[in-house]
Enzyme design. Structure first.
Site, PDB file in Angstrom:
ATOM      1  N   LYS A 118       0.821  -1.215   0.000  1.00 28.96           N
ATOM      2  CA  LYS A 118       0.000   0.000   0.000  1.00 28.96           C
ATOM      3  C   LYS A 118       0.857   1.270   0.000  1.00 28.96           C
ATOM      4  CE  LYS A 118      -2.443   0.478   3.662  1.00 28.96           C
ATOM      5  NZ  LYS A 118      -1.490   1.383   4.360  1.00 28.96           N
ATOM      6  N   THR A 174       3.920   1.554  -0.941  1.00 27.15           N
ATOM      7  CA  THR A 174       4.654   1.589  -2.206  1.00 27.15           C
ATOM      8  C   THR A 174       3.780   2.147  -3.317  1.00 27.15           C
ATOM      9  OG1 THR A 174       5.969  -0.321  -1.502  1.00 27.15           O
ATOM     10  CG2 THR A 174       5.938   0.162  -3.859  1.00 27.15           C
ATOM     11  N   ARG A 212       2.407   8.661   6.925  1.00 26.58           N
ATOM     12  CA  ARG A 212       2.691   8.575   8.361  1.00 26.58           C
ATOM     13  C   ARG A 212       4.176   8.296   8.597  1.00 26.58           C
ATOM     14  NH1 ARG A 212      -0.784   3.742  10.083  1.00 26.58           N
ATOM     15  NH2 ARG A 212      -0.243   3.179   7.956  1.00 26.58           N
ATOM     16  N   LYS A 265       8.499  -5.565   9.901  1.00 26.68           N
ATOM     17  CA  LYS A 265       8.645  -4.938   8.588  1.00 26.68           C
ATOM     18  C   LYS A 265      10.097  -4.702   8.192  1.00 26.68           C
ATOM     19  CE  LYS A 265       4.261  -2.461   8.139  1.00 26.68           C
ATOM     20  NZ  LYS A 265       3.660  -1.135   7.897  1.00 26.68           N
ATOM     21  N   ALA A 294      -3.429   1.710  12.661  1.00 29.99           N
ATOM     22  CA  ALA A 294      -4.854   1.707  12.319  1.00 29.99           C
ATOM     23  C   ALA A 294      -5.620   0.576  12.991  1.00 29.99           C
ATOM     24  CB  ALA A 294      -5.035   1.619  10.810  1.00 29.99           C
ATOM     25  N   PHE A 334      -3.571  -0.292   7.045  1.00 27.50           N
ATOM     26  CA  PHE A 334      -4.237  -1.578   6.827  1.00 27.50           C
ATOM     27  C   PHE A 334      -5.357  -1.474   5.799  1.00 27.50           C
ATOM     28  CE2 PHE A 334      -2.560  -2.130  11.292  1.00 27.50           C
ATOM     29  CZ  PHE A 334      -1.487  -2.921  10.914  1.00 27.50           C
ATOM     30  N   PHE A 375       3.164  -8.732  -8.999  1.00 25.45           N
ATOM     31  CA  PHE A 375       4.352  -9.461  -8.580  1.00 25.45           C
ATOM     32  C   PHE A 375       4.851 -10.285  -9.760  1.00 25.45           C
ATOM     33  CE2 PHE A 375       3.136  -8.136  -4.488  1.00 25.45           C
ATOM     34  CZ  PHE A 375       4.106  -8.488  -3.546  1.00 25.45           C
ATOM     35  N   TRP A 435       6.888  -0.842  -7.872  1.00 27.53           N
ATOM     36  CA  TRP A 435       8.056  -1.347  -7.140  1.00 27.53           C
ATOM     37  C   TRP A 435       9.249  -1.462  -8.087  1.00 27.53           C
ATOM     38  CZ3 TRP A 435      11.682  -5.183  -7.183  1.00 27.53           C
ATOM     39  CH2 TRP A 435      12.403  -5.382  -5.997  1.00 27.53           C
TER      40      TRP A 435
END
Length: 559
Positions: A75, A77, A98, A109, A277, A305, A385, A413
């Site tokens: 998200k 990205t 954020r 992460k 969140a 999220f 992907f 990406w």
């Protein structure tokens, strides 16, 4: 850009970036030099009081996602890549995000600034201590704790009941051992012994206050309105009773100014505030978003999220408070995540599986339905992907066509803004249309009615039930007249329900509210569901195990 055999890590890509001096980014964004407070060459604080709107406030594009899975959705990205794509199309755009918390950075992460060629930089600075905002929030929170315990130790003129203090200490790290502690041991000189506990900084009410305040004066008033506990007569005690709201505001005055950085492609990025969140409202600060709206024509922002968490709170809490609406909403999805929602194990995601994909697409369908319930028509960003097959991609595209849902393939990406051009074109077409946005409930409705609306319309559940403890808390909240506040649900991010194992689109479930906690400074009521924790723990193999610093002082292993 990358090789199939050995792709560069996010940190390697970020470290190779040729960044522009932040003063150049500011100038291009229309930020006057006297509004800029530089933190080195590539970071700066913006003084919002010195920003003059260039015209009408910008339209807001909200990026959300399906229910997250370990397979990843990307998200942040996509948020960065979309902003870069709009920038490539010569649009006046700012991305507003954020700030990362060290808890997940060191825990799972390893980094939270986007990924690949769609990142904000300087990546290692942002992911670690940045400009010190989270430290300031931690300090203000713990200063309040110190003031509370000192007041009790010095005679307790306010008659505070130590057993009914609801204010907790915080730290910006996952540390399960601190969830419940006993303080004040060692005799009278050490204070009054009592039970206490720690939350993670991003769950602090001061973080929520920081992100929802609209000015320094509003910040001070919100801090003053925080309830820290109750007296022996069970009357609420506020920060204003302790007379320390001024000191807390002083600790936050510099942090309260939004931070300016840049994407890899030089798009201005404002990063400020970082509530989770699942346990908080999950949106960056109103100050940051409104500052960005004065500078740009389009602001791209994200909420944590899936749409059942961050987006719901963006609509019902942040947008309501800030007085704007989202002009477009993007829902990020991946083939891998949809297959997991269809029952495929994480270890088996590489192989083509259209039947599982079509079963898992029901999760996407619910998120589309939710955004439409708010009166906004969503756009799907199908984040590609390398393992996705054409048959799988076509299955999702066909489903969207059959259900009249806008969709665009994205590959930000690998390609940066270029990989988000199709999405940007879709967003621009939506921005030209009016929508019928409105929050889902009126704040004057009862607590039970507001929660039931969220459970039924956003989660797709059957009903809600409240524990005896929650009912007592609700009665107390109603007694004090606090029941006309929005609801901030604390719920697992992994499921639309309050049960993490129920993936896809569960139906017929009932959500249990175990506690209802008033957050008067933030201006909402937190409803705790399931076993949601406000202080996470580290995993068995935390991301910190692969982190280091090389001999030249550069970060290693930061995702």
């Amino acid at each position: 850009m990358t090789t199939k055999n050995q792709p560069l890590s996010d940190l390697e890509i970020a470290s190779q970036a040729v960044m522009k001096p932040i003063i150049d980014i500011a100038k291009a964004a229309g930020i006057p030099e006297d509004a800029l407070e530089q933190y080195g060459r590539y970071k700066a604080k913006i003084d919002p009081l010195k920003i003059t709107a260039h015209g009408e406030d910008a339209k807001v594009v909200l990026v959300t996602a399906i229910s997250p899975t370990p397979a990843g959705e990307g998200k942040s990205t996509v948020t960065v890549g979309l902003a870069d794509a709009l920038h490539q199309l010569k649009k006046n755009v700012v991305v507003a995000l954020r700030e990362p918390s060290l808890g997940p950075v060191m825990g799972v992460k390893g980094g939270a600034t986007g990924g690949g060629y769609a990142q904000v930089v300087p990546m290692e600075d942002i992911n670690l201590h940045f400009t010190g905002d989270l430290h300031a929030i931690t300090t203000a929170n713990n200063a309040l704790s110190a003031f509370i315990d000192n007041h009790i130790h010095q005679g307790n003129a306010l008659n505070i009941d130590p057993r009914r203090i609801i204010w907790k200490r915080v730290m910006d790290m996952n540390d399960r051992a601190l969830r419940k502690v006993v303080i004040g041991l060692g005799g009278p000189v050490q204070g009054m012994p009592r039970e206490d506990g720690f939350d993670i900084t991003v769950a602090s009410e001061i973080m929520a206050v920081f992100c929802l305040a609209t000015s320094i004066d509003d910040l001070r008033e919100r801090l003053a309105s925080i309830v820290i506990g109750y007296t022996f007569d069970r009357e609420p005690v506020f920060v204003r009773d302790l007379q320390v709201q001024g000191a807390l505001t002083l600790l936050l005055k510099d942090a309260f100014k939004p931070n300016l950085v840049q994407t890899l492609e030089g798009t201005p990025a404002i990063i400020h505030g970082g509530p989770f969140a699942n346990i908080a409202h999950g949106c960056n600060s109103i100050m940051a978003t409104q500052t960005a709206r004065k500078l740009a024509d389009i602001v791209v922002t994200e909420a944590g999220f899936g749409s059942d968490l961050g987006a719901e709170k963006f609509m019902n809490i942040k947008a309501r408070k800030a007085g704007f609406k989202p002009s477009a909403v993007v829902i990020v999805a991946t083939i891998r995540a949809l297959k997991m929602h269809g029952g495929v194990a994480k270890t088996a995601l590489v192989g083509e599986n259209v039947p599982a994909l079509l079963q898992g697409i029901e999760n996407l369908a619910k998120h589309v339905e939710t955004i439409r319930t708010f009166g906004v028509e969503p756009i799907i960003a199908l984040n590609r992907f390398i393992t996705d097959t054409e048959a799988e991609l076509e299955a999702v595209l066909n489903w969207c066509q059959e259900n009249h849902v806008r969709i665009a393939r994205t590959n930000v990406w690998e390609e940066g803004g270029k990989g988000g051009l199709a999405l940007a074109e879709q967003v621009l077409s939506v921005l030209d249309e009016e929508n019928n946005f409105s929050p889902l409930y009126d704040v004057t409705e009862s607590i039970e009615e507001k929660v039931r609306t969220i459970v039924q319309k956003v989660y797709g559940g059957k009903d809600v039930q409240f524990t005896d403890q929650a009912k007592k808390q609700m009665a107390q909240i109603e007694k004090f007249g606090w029941d006309t506040l929005p609801i901030c649900m604390a719920k697992t991010q992994y499921s639309l329900s309050d049960q993490p194992s129920l993936l896809g689109r569960p139906e017929g479930f009932t959500v249990t509210i175990r506690e209802v906690i008033p957050k008067l400074g933030a201006g909402f009521l937190v409803c705790l569901t399931g076993d949601i924790m406000t202080m996470p723990g580290l995993p068995k193999q935390p991301a910190a195990l692969r982190m280091d610093v090389d001999s030249e002082g550069h970060a290693v292993g930061l995702f």
